[in-house]
Design a protein around this motif. Structure first.
Motif, short mmCIF file in Angstrom:
data_model
loop_
_atom_site.label_atom_id
_atom_site.label_comp_id
_atom_site.label_asym_id
_atom_site.label_seq_id
_atom_site.Cartn_x
_atom_site.Cartn_y
_atom_site.Cartn_z
N LEU A 92 0.86 -1.18 0.00
CA LEU A 92 0.00 0.00 0.00
C LEU A 92 0.89 1.23 0.00
N GLY A 93 0.78 2.04 -1.04
CA GLY A 93 1.58 3.26 -1.14
C GLY A 93 1.05 4.29 -0.17
N ALA A 94 1.71 5.41 -0.09
CA ALA A 94 1.29 6.41 0.88
C ALA A 94 -0.09 6.94 0.52
N VAL A 95 -1.10 6.54 1.28
CA VAL A 95 -2.44 7.06 0.99
C VAL A 95 -2.88 8.03 2.08
N SER A 96 -3.50 9.11 1.65
CA SER A 96 -4.04 10.11 2.57
C SER A 96 -5.48 10.37 2.19
N PHE A 97 -6.35 10.20 3.13
CA PHE A 97 -7.75 10.56 2.88
C PHE A 97 -8.44 10.68 4.22
N SER A 98 -9.64 11.23 4.20
CA SER A 98 -10.41 11.23 5.44
C SER A 98 -11.84 10.82 5.15
N VAL A 99 -12.50 10.34 6.18
CA VAL A 99 -13.87 9.86 6.06
C VAL A 99 -14.71 10.61 7.07
N LEU A 100 -15.82 11.18 6.61
CA LEU A 100 -16.69 11.91 7.52
C LEU A 100 -17.60 10.94 8.27
N PRO A 101 -18.09 11.36 9.43
CA PRO A 101 -19.05 10.51 10.13
C PRO A 101 -20.26 10.25 9.25
N ARG A 102 -20.74 9.04 9.25
CA ARG A 102 -21.92 8.61 8.50
C ARG A 102 -21.74 8.65 6.99
N GLU A 103 -20.50 8.77 6.56
CA GLU A 103 -20.25 8.74 5.13
C GLU A 103 -20.13 7.29 4.66
N PHE A 104 -20.53 7.07 3.40
CA PHE A 104 -20.36 5.75 2.79
C PHE A 104 -19.32 5.87 1.70
N VAL A 105 -18.14 5.30 1.96
CA VAL A 105 -17.03 5.44 1.02
C VAL A 105 -16.72 4.08 0.41
N CYS A 106 -16.62 4.06 -0.93
CA CYS A 106 -16.21 2.82 -1.58
C CYS A 106 -14.78 2.95 -2.07
N VAL A 107 -14.06 1.82 -2.02
CA VAL A 107 -12.69 1.78 -2.52
C VAL A 107 -12.65 0.83 -3.70
N LEU A 108 -12.23 1.36 -4.85
CA LEU A 108 -12.12 0.56 -6.07
C LEU A 108 -10.64 0.44 -6.42
N GLY A 109 -10.28 -0.61 -7.12
CA GLY A 109 -8.89 -0.72 -7.54
C GLY A 109 -8.61 -2.09 -8.08
N PRO A 110 -7.56 -2.20 -8.91
CA PRO A 110 -7.25 -3.52 -9.46
C PRO A 110 -6.85 -4.48 -8.35
N SER A 111 -6.90 -5.76 -8.66
CA SER A 111 -6.61 -6.74 -7.64
C SER A 111 -5.13 -6.68 -7.30
N GLY A 112 -4.84 -6.78 -6.01
CA GLY A 112 -3.46 -6.67 -5.55
C GLY A 112 -3.03 -5.24 -5.30
N SER A 113 -3.96 -4.29 -5.34
CA SER A 113 -3.56 -2.89 -5.14
C SER A 113 -3.56 -2.50 -3.67
N GLY A 114 -3.82 -3.45 -2.80
CA GLY A 114 -3.71 -3.17 -1.37
C GLY A 114 -5.01 -2.75 -0.71
N LYS A 115 -6.14 -3.08 -1.34
CA LYS A 115 -7.43 -2.68 -0.76
C LYS A 115 -7.69 -3.42 0.56
N SER A 116 -7.50 -4.73 0.53
CA SER A 116 -7.70 -5.49 1.76
C SER A 116 -6.69 -5.07 2.82
N THR A 117 -5.48 -4.80 2.36
CA THR A 117 -4.44 -4.36 3.30
C THR A 117 -4.84 -3.06 3.98
N LEU A 118 -5.41 -2.14 3.21
CA LEU A 118 -5.88 -0.87 3.79
C LEU A 118 -6.93 -1.13 4.87
N LEU A 119 -7.89 -1.99 4.55
CA LEU A 119 -8.95 -2.29 5.53
C LEU A 119 -8.38 -2.93 6.79
N ARG A 120 -7.44 -3.84 6.58
CA ARG A 120 -6.87 -4.52 7.75
C ARG A 120 -6.05 -3.57 8.60
N ALA A 121 -5.41 -2.60 7.95
CA ALA A 121 -4.68 -1.59 8.73
C ALA A 121 -5.67 -0.74 9.54
#
Ligand SMILES: Nc1ncnc2c1ncn2[C@@H]1O[C@H](COP(=O)(O)OP(=O)(O)O)[C@@H](O)[C@H]1O
Ligand SMILES: [Mg+2]
Lengths: 248, 269
Positions: free
Chosen positions: A25-54
């Motif tokens: 997972l490269g250096a990612v910066s973002f924020s999530v507001l309370p009650r926001e619904f955010v989706c993460v899209l990306g090719p497989s192996g781009s570290g999506k699950s890794t982000l969630l686990r972190a």
């Protein structure tokens, strides 16, 4: 402007693999507001699950920071994995109430709340069934009910409907948006599907190929409630094209 | 199983044909074996101290039952077997947990454990009897040693087989070590562990008999020795049958335990 629930700054994860480490997972910066619904899209192996686990505290970021602003205790997390990870020896109801049991809530109250959750996700009549007797869609409902029962600060969904058939999947989208509205939860959901993201999200983050970096942060201003016909509208098509272009 | 559940699974599974009843096979085969045995000793002109007839064994059985000796010796062996099983299983579970949880423990202990398996228990049984006397204690020790390894291996394998995803689930919910142990690891490891216990139960009977052969003044193994020394072969038969019954009962007990604890598994209807 409301303060964000979650802010990451240059969050990155490197797995040690013997030769210099695998930068997942490269250096990612973002924020999530309370009650926001955010989706993460990306090719497989781009570290999506890794982000969630972190975010769930399951692995330690190699660098960068991760802040749950304004929460004075560690965040309560609800996690739904790609495969419904249920305990096969526990009934539906016992699986749903697990988070409450871990908080040592008294059993009667936990049962009552689990019963309520079971009804909310449409599992009434199956409370005492074992996971082996349920279909894939029902298993994911159990996992969803379990992830929501303890009123988590953040609900993390890792391609939760990936293994379901198209029809069941679309029914689950409706259920999930209804639950999200009803429970006022903050959601971060990984998905492969552009329609799924546009159907559910307030905002879509697109990760680049490994090491994943945020390539696009797209607000989805489609009116709610969203239904099937929405996907034939012009704004939907425009957003879908934008996402498609970013992924490729 | 609850009625709703069985109804549900019936609905989900296509109708499977009922397997043919096989309950009659065992009694018929048993009767046939008994009959052949009887004919063999009756017409084979074989002396009773080599191969006693069924009736002689039954007569010997009722005699040793009536004078209380059979029960007395069986009780001693049963005590040794059960104590040995308990001690061996407890040690194996404790050590198995450490090995499954810590690479360091695994590195340190594995060579010793593997080497210990190369030592035939029959060969060191005399040593144990020399060191700890001919009483019950040395037999319990032998049983525990023989039970230890299979239960240990199955405990480790069972704990290692806990699904990673469920482990992550527990961690994401901030479960304590104790909660993870009782709510996840024990139930998940139970099927494999009970398989080890099943093997351990029968091995424990062997351990007790080996110990009693080497040196004892009580127990079914001792009874076999007596019978052999006095050319009372019927008594040897009685003791052997009693041992078989004992081992089968223990085995059956573990099976019952499995059926009770693992009712959630499909293989246990
Ligand atoms: N525990 C781990 N150890 C080593 N490498 C890992 C681990 N988890 C994931 N990876 C690697 O990190 C990369 C990103 O994985 P992942 O986050 O699962 O991607 P995605 O969910 O986007 O498909 C992949 O190349 C994967 O092989
Ligand atoms: Mg993934």
């Amino acid at each position: 402007m409301t303060a964000p629930l979650l802010t990451t700054r240059d969050l990155s994860v490197t797995f040690s693999d013997g030769n210099g480490g695998l930068h997942a997972l490269g250096a990612v910066s973002f924020s999530v507001l309370p009650r926001e619904f955010v989706c993460v899209l990306g090719p497989s192996g781009s570290g999506k699950s890794t982000l969630l686990r972190a975010l769930a505290g399951l692995l330690r970021p190699s660098s960068g920071t991760l802040d749950f602003n304004g929460l004075d205790s560690p965040p309560r997390i609800g996690f739904v994995f790609q495969q419904a990870t249920l305990m096969p020896w526990r009934s539906v109801l016992e699986n749903i109430l697990l988070p409450l049991e871990l908080q040592n809530l008294n059993p009667a109250a936990a049962h009552a709340k689990a019963q309520e959750m079971a009804e909310l996700v449409g599992l009434q009549g199956f409370e005492n069934s074992l996971p082996r007797d349920l279909s894939g869609g029902m298993l994911q409902r159990v996992a969803l009910a379990r992830a929501l029962i303890h009123d988590p600060d953040l609900l993390l969904l890792d391609e939760p409907f990936g293994s379901l058939d198209a029809l069941t999947r679309e029914r689950m989208w409706m259920e999930l948006s209804r639950l999200w509205l009803a429970r006022q939860t903050t959601v971060l959901m990984v998905t492969h599907s552009i329609s799924e993201a546009l159907f559910l999200a307030d905002r879509v983050l697109v990760l680049s190929a490994r090491p994943g970096k945020i390539k696009l942060d797209l607000p989805v201003d489609l009116p709610r409630p969203r239904d099937d016909d929405m996907r034939y509208t012009e704004p939907f098509g425009r957003l879908a094209r934008q996402l498609k272009a970013a992924i490729e | 199983m609850e009625p709703t559940l069985s109804r549900l699974s019936e609905n989900l599974n296509p109708k499977s044909p009922k397997p043919p009843a096989t309950g009659w096979i065992l009694p018929v085969v048993g009767l046939f074996a008994l009959l052949s045995w009887d004919l063999f000793t009756r017409y084979g002109n074989i002396p009773a101290f080599i191969f006693p007839a069924p009736l002689q064994v039954i007569e010997r059985f009722s005699r040793s039952l009536l004078d209380g000796s059979l029960l007395r010796h069986s009780a001693v062996t049963l005590l040794e077997v059960v104590m040995g099983l308990l001690v061996g299983t407890s040690l194996a579970v404790a050590m198995g947990y450490l090995i499954a949880k810590s690479r360091l423990f695994e590195r340190i202990l594995s060579p010793f454990l593997v080497a210990s398996q190369a030592v035939p228990i029959v060969a060191i049984a005399p040593l144990l009897v020399i060191w700890f006397g001919p009483g019950i204690f040395s037999k319990v020790l032998i049983c525990a040693l023989i039970v230890f390894f299979p239960v240990l291996v199955n405990t480790v394998v069972g704990l290692r087989a806990v699904p990673r995803a469920l482990n992550e689930l527990m961690r994401s919910l901030r479960a304590s070590c104790w909660q993870t142990l009782t709510l996840l690891e024990i139930p998940a490891a139970l099927p494999v562990f009970l398989g080890g216990l099943r093997i351990g139960a029968t091995l424990s009977v062997i351990g007790a008999v080996v110990g009693e052969f080497v040196g004892a003044d009580r127990g079914l193994g001792f009874l076999i020795n007596i019978g052999r020394g006095q050319f009372d072969t019927a008594l040897v038969f009685v003791a052997v049958f009693t041992l078989v019954a004992l081992a089968l009962s223990l085995y059956g007990l573990v099976i019952l335990l499995e059926q009770h604890l693992l009712a959630w598994q499909e293989t246990h209807p």
